[in-house]
Design an enzyme around this catalytic site. Structure first.
Site, mmCIF file in Angstrom:
data_model
loop_
_atom_site.group_PDB
_atom_site.id
_atom_site.type_symbol
_atom_site.label_atom_id
_atom_site.label_comp_id
_atom_site.label_asym_id
_atom_site.label_seq_id
_atom_site.Cartn_x
_atom_site.Cartn_y
_atom_site.Cartn_z
ATOM 1 N N TYR A 151 9.266 -28.575 -29.147
ATOM 2 C CA TYR A 151 10.587 -28.105 -29.588
ATOM 3 C C TYR A 151 10.757 -26.611 -29.324
ATOM 4 C CZ TYR A 151 12.180 -32.549 -31.233
ATOM 5 O OH TYR A 151 12.627 -33.844 -31.255
ATOM 6 N N ARG B 33 11.673 -26.158 -25.774
ATOM 7 C CA ARG B 33 13.075 -26.531 -25.536
ATOM 8 C C ARG B 33 14.033 -25.473 -26.080
ATOM 9 N NH1 ARG B 33 13.786 -32.319 -27.788
ATOM 10 N NH2 ARG B 33 15.929 -31.876 -27.208
ATOM 11 N N HIS C 164 22.658 -36.164 -33.833
ATOM 12 C CA HIS C 164 21.191 -36.098 -33.809
ATOM 13 C C HIS C 164 20.657 -34.742 -34.260
ATOM 14 C CE1 HIS C 164 21.068 -39.717 -30.793
ATOM 15 N NE2 HIS C 164 21.205 -40.095 -32.053
ATOM 16 N N GLY D 113 28.131 -38.121 -19.947
ATOM 17 C CA GLY D 113 26.734 -37.719 -19.750
ATOM 18 C C GLY D 113 25.739 -38.341 -20.694
ATOM 19 N N THR D 114 25.910 -39.624 -20.958
ATOM 20 C CA THR D 114 24.894 -40.295 -21.783
ATOM 21 C C THR D 114 24.512 -41.618 -21.138
ATOM 22 O OG1 THR D 114 24.377 -41.240 -23.958
ATOM 23 C CG2 THR D 114 26.709 -41.207 -23.332
ATOM 24 N N SER D 115 23.211 -41.958 -21.265
ATOM 25 C CA SER D 115 22.703 -43.189 -20.643
ATOM 26 C C SER D 115 23.109 -44.434 -21.427
ATOM 27 C CB SER D 115 21.179 -43.127 -20.548
ATOM 28 O OG SER D 115 20.627 -42.975 -21.843
ATOM 29 N N ASN E 171 30.301 -40.106 -16.064
ATOM 30 C CA ASN E 171 28.835 -39.991 -16.023
ATOM 31 C C ASN E 171 28.379 -39.930 -14.573
ATOM 32 O OD1 ASN E 171 26.602 -39.937 -17.948
ATOM 33 N ND2 ASN E 171 25.847 -41.764 -16.902
ATOM 34 N N ALA F 205 29.375 -33.910 -14.491
ATOM 35 C CA ALA F 205 30.311 -33.585 -15.579
ATOM 36 C C ALA F 205 31.050 -32.283 -15.306
ATOM 37 C CB ALA F 205 29.558 -33.496 -16.905
HETATM 38 C C1 BJW Z 1 24.865 -36.558 -15.946
HETATM 39 C C2 BJW Z 1 24.529 -35.362 -15.318
HETATM 40 C C3 BJW Z 1 25.590 -34.548 -14.950
HETATM 41 C C4 BJW Z 1 22.697 -36.363 -15.745
HETATM 42 N N1 BJW Z 1 26.844 -34.935 -15.202
HETATM 43 N N2 BJW Z 1 26.119 -36.921 -16.168
HETATM 44 C C5 BJW Z 1 19.610 -51.668 -31.644
HETATM 45 C C6 BJW Z 1 18.899 -52.272 -30.634
HETATM 46 C C7 BJW Z 1 17.648 -51.780 -30.271
HETATM 47 C C8 BJW Z 1 17.092 -50.682 -30.920
HETATM 48 C C9 BJW Z 1 17.803 -50.085 -31.913
HETATM 49 C C10 BJW Z 1 19.033 -50.581 -32.269
HETATM 50 N N3 BJW Z 1 19.509 -49.787 -33.272
HETATM 51 C C11 BJW Z 1 18.623 -48.813 -33.531
HETATM 52 C C12 BJW Z 1 17.551 -48.984 -32.732
HETATM 53 C C13 BJW Z 1 16.340 -48.112 -32.731
HETATM 54 C C14 BJW Z 1 16.545 -46.778 -32.038
HETATM 55 C C15 BJW Z 1 16.976 -47.038 -30.603
HETATM 56 O O1 BJW Z 1 18.130 -46.923 -30.223
HETATM 57 N N4 BJW Z 1 16.022 -47.289 -29.732
HETATM 58 C C16 BJW Z 1 16.331 -47.471 -28.300
HETATM 59 C C17 BJW Z 1 15.210 -46.850 -27.481
HETATM 60 C C18 BJW Z 1 16.595 -48.922 -28.015
HETATM 61 N N5 BJW Z 1 17.510 -45.936 -32.723
HETATM 62 C C19 BJW Z 1 17.159 -45.166 -33.756
HETATM 63 O O2 BJW Z 1 16.032 -45.195 -34.209
HETATM 64 C C20 BJW Z 1 18.227 -44.285 -34.373
HETATM 65 N N6 BJW Z 1 18.272 -44.456 -35.785
HETATM 66 C C21 BJW Z 1 18.660 -45.590 -36.330
HETATM 67 O O3 BJW Z 1 19.006 -46.556 -35.659
HETATM 68 O O4 BJW Z 1 18.685 -45.582 -37.718
HETATM 69 C C22 BJW Z 1 19.055 -46.808 -38.399
HETATM 70 C C23 BJW Z 1 20.506 -47.083 -38.377
HETATM 71 C C24 BJW Z 1 20.948 -48.389 -38.424
HETATM 72 C C25 BJW Z 1 22.312 -48.689 -38.419
HETATM 73 C C26 BJW Z 1 23.234 -47.666 -38.384
HETATM 74 C C27 BJW Z 1 22.797 -46.380 -38.373
HETATM 75 C C28 BJW Z 1 21.443 -46.100 -38.344
HETATM 76 C C29 BJW Z 1 17.900 -42.800 -34.151
HETATM 77 C C30 BJW Z 1 17.908 -42.424 -32.715
HETATM 78 C C31 BJW Z 1 17.452 -40.961 -32.564
HETATM 79 C C32 BJW Z 1 17.403 -40.518 -31.115
HETATM 80 N N7 BJW Z 1 16.762 -39.238 -31.071
HETATM 81 C C33 BJW Z 1 16.735 -38.517 -29.799
HETATM 82 C C34 BJW Z 1 15.975 -37.179 -30.018
HETATM 83 C C35 BJW Z 1 16.874 -36.217 -30.794
HETATM 84 C C36 BJW Z 1 16.190 -34.939 -31.080
HETATM 85 C C37 BJW Z 1 15.812 -34.191 -29.834
HETATM 86 O O5 BJW Z 1 16.690 -33.765 -29.049
HETATM 87 O O6 BJW Z 1 14.614 -34.021 -29.627
HETATM 88 O O7 BJW Z 1 18.070 -38.261 -29.334
HETATM 89 S S1 BJW Z 1 15.998 -39.444 -28.433
HETATM 90 C C38 BJW Z 1 17.111 -38.855 -27.211
HETATM 91 O O8 BJW Z 1 17.961 -39.930 -26.709
HETATM 92 C C39 BJW Z 1 18.051 -37.884 -27.936
HETATM 93 C C40 BJW Z 1 19.365 -38.181 -27.295
HETATM 94 O O9 BJW Z 1 20.410 -37.716 -28.119
HETATM 95 C C41 BJW Z 1 19.318 -39.669 -27.112
HETATM 96 C C42 BJW Z 1 20.272 -40.196 -26.071
HETATM 97 O O10 BJW Z 1 19.987 -39.670 -24.816
HETATM 98 P P1 BJW Z 1 21.181 -39.243 -23.852
HETATM 99 O O11 BJW Z 1 21.892 -38.092 -24.413
HETATM 100 O O12 BJW Z 1 21.974 -40.432 -23.506
HETATM 101 O O13 BJW Z 1 20.351 -38.691 -22.584
HETATM 102 P P2 BJW Z 1 19.709 -39.507 -21.370
HETATM 103 O O14 BJW Z 1 18.735 -38.589 -20.723
HETATM 104 O O15 BJW Z 1 19.226 -40.823 -21.792
HETATM 105 O O16 BJW Z 1 20.942 -39.757 -20.375
HETATM 106 C C43 BJW Z 1 21.608 -38.701 -19.698
HETATM 107 C C44 BJW Z 1 22.722 -39.301 -18.865
HETATM 108 O O17 BJW Z 1 23.425 -38.236 -18.259
HETATM 109 C C45 BJW Z 1 22.217 -40.209 -17.715
HETATM 110 O O18 BJW Z 1 23.033 -41.391 -17.644
HETATM 111 C C46 BJW Z 1 22.426 -39.364 -16.470
HETATM 112 O O19 BJW Z 1 22.747 -40.132 -15.319
HETATM 113 C C47 BJW Z 1 23.605 -38.514 -16.875
HETATM 114 N N8 BJW Z 1 23.662 -37.228 -16.194
HETATM 115 N N9 BJW Z 1 23.141 -35.324 -15.208
HETATM 116 C C48 BJW Z 1 27.053 -36.151 -15.800
HETATM 117 N N10 BJW Z 1 25.358 -33.377 -14.322
#
Ligand code: BJW
Length: 217
Positions: free
Chosen positions: A68, A71, A116, A160-162, A186, A204
């Site tokens: 962290y 970052r 987050h 910009g989210t996957s 995206n 973006a």
């Molecule tokens: C561009 C670009 C450019 C590049 N221009 N585009 C249902 C099914 C299965 C599992 C679960 C489920 N529900 C919950 C889960 C469990 C879990 C989960 O989702 N797991 C998955 C792996 C399946 N979720 C959780 O545990 C969450 N909590 C939870 O569910 O609590 C219970 C609850 C229940 C009911 C309601 C509410 C709550 C918590 C998730 C926490 C995620 N934490 C992180 C770290 C945050 C801290 C930190 O920064 O260190 O969050 S992980 C990481 O992923 C971070 C991000 O915010 C998150 C998403 O990533 P993001 O932003 O999408 O980035 P990338 O890299 O994945 O994608 C980037 C995109 O940009 C790509 O598409 C590129 O192509 C694009 N791109 N350059 C435009 N220039």
């Protein structure tokens, strides 16, 4: 132009009143902040899923804290880019961001919900202070406010989210179920691209300013 195309064009011309932007790591990529997944991920041979968990922190707090701090250094050196600035021009929009970098607020967006958390805040966790961010298995912030905004939204724009992480990845379906038009901007089609009414693909920093110009014209 067919009847259907005319109807779609008419919807496009209608000025949305309640816009929700939903952003992920890709919106900050052009500020030099690495994304989590896909090409160019700079996670020093670790997966985010192996570092951003309470279990990882309990196992090796020094490693997680070092990650962290590294970052934070990247983010301190970064500036909001053209996408953040274009979003901030939509002064009344709600910005729901998964990003912890604070760049939307630095660009001037006023209504930002950091689902987050924020990497520059800390909170206690057992014997250590930890970053006030949301790890896997933890409850995201602001869910009530987010669902209230999704209920009111007539336009939901994901940038910009996957679409790999829940519950955030489900917001598009909630917005559409409440009647919002949904648009994905995206680099590539996201995992949830089929849920959007419309998608445009590219960087973006190029797509978002042009799209905001169209909307404000
Ligand atoms: C561009 C670009 C450019 C590049 N221009 N585009 C249902 C099914 C299965 C599992 C679960 C489920 N529900 C919950 C889960 C469990 C879990 C989960 O989702 N797991 C998955 C792996 C399946 N979720 C959780 O545990 C969450 N909590 C939870 O569910 O609590 C219970 C609850 C229940 C009911 C309601 C509410 C709550 C918590 C998730 C926490 C995620 N934490 C992180 C770290 C945050 C801290 C930190 O920064 O260190 O969050 S992980 C990481 O992923 C971070 C991000 O915010 C998150 C998403 O990533 P993001 O932003 O999408 O980035 P990338 O890299 O994945 O994608 C980037 C995109 O940009 C790509 O598409 C590129 O192509 C694009 N791109 N350059 C435009 N220039």
């Amino acid at each position: 132009m067919s009847f259907l195309e005319q109807a779609l064009e008419a919807i496009r011309r209608t000025k949305p009143r309640n816009v929700v932007f939903f952003t992920g790591a890709g919106v900050s990529a052009e500020s030099g902040i690495p994304t989590f997944r896909g090409a160019g991920g700079l996670w020093r041979n670790f997966r985010a899923e192996d570092l951003a968990t309470p279990a990882a922190f309990a196992r090796d707090p020094e490693l997680v804290l070092e990650w962290y701090e590294w970052r934070r250094g990247l983010i301190r050196a970064a500036e909001p880019n053209a996408a953040h600035q274009a979003i901030a021009r939509m002064a009344d929009a709600v910005v729901v961001t998964q990003n912890v970098d604070g760049l939307h607020a630095r660009a001037g967006s006023r209504n930002v919900i950091e689902l987050h958390g924020n990497i520059f805040r800390e909170r206690p966790s057992g014997a250590h202070m930890r970053p006030d961010v949301v790890w896997f298995g933890e409850m995201p912030y602001g869910m009530d406010d987010i669902f209230a905004a999704l209920r009111e939204a007539d336009l939901f724009v994901s940038i910009g989210t996957s679409g790999a992480v829940y519950p955030a990845a489900g917001f598009v379906q909630a917005a559409a179920a409440n009647g919002a038009r949904t648009l994905e901007l995206n680099l590539v089609p996201s995992e949830g691209t089929r849920w959007f009414h419309e998608a445009r693909h590219g960087r973006a920093g190029e797509l978002v300013p042009g799209w905001v110009d169209e909307l404000l014209a």
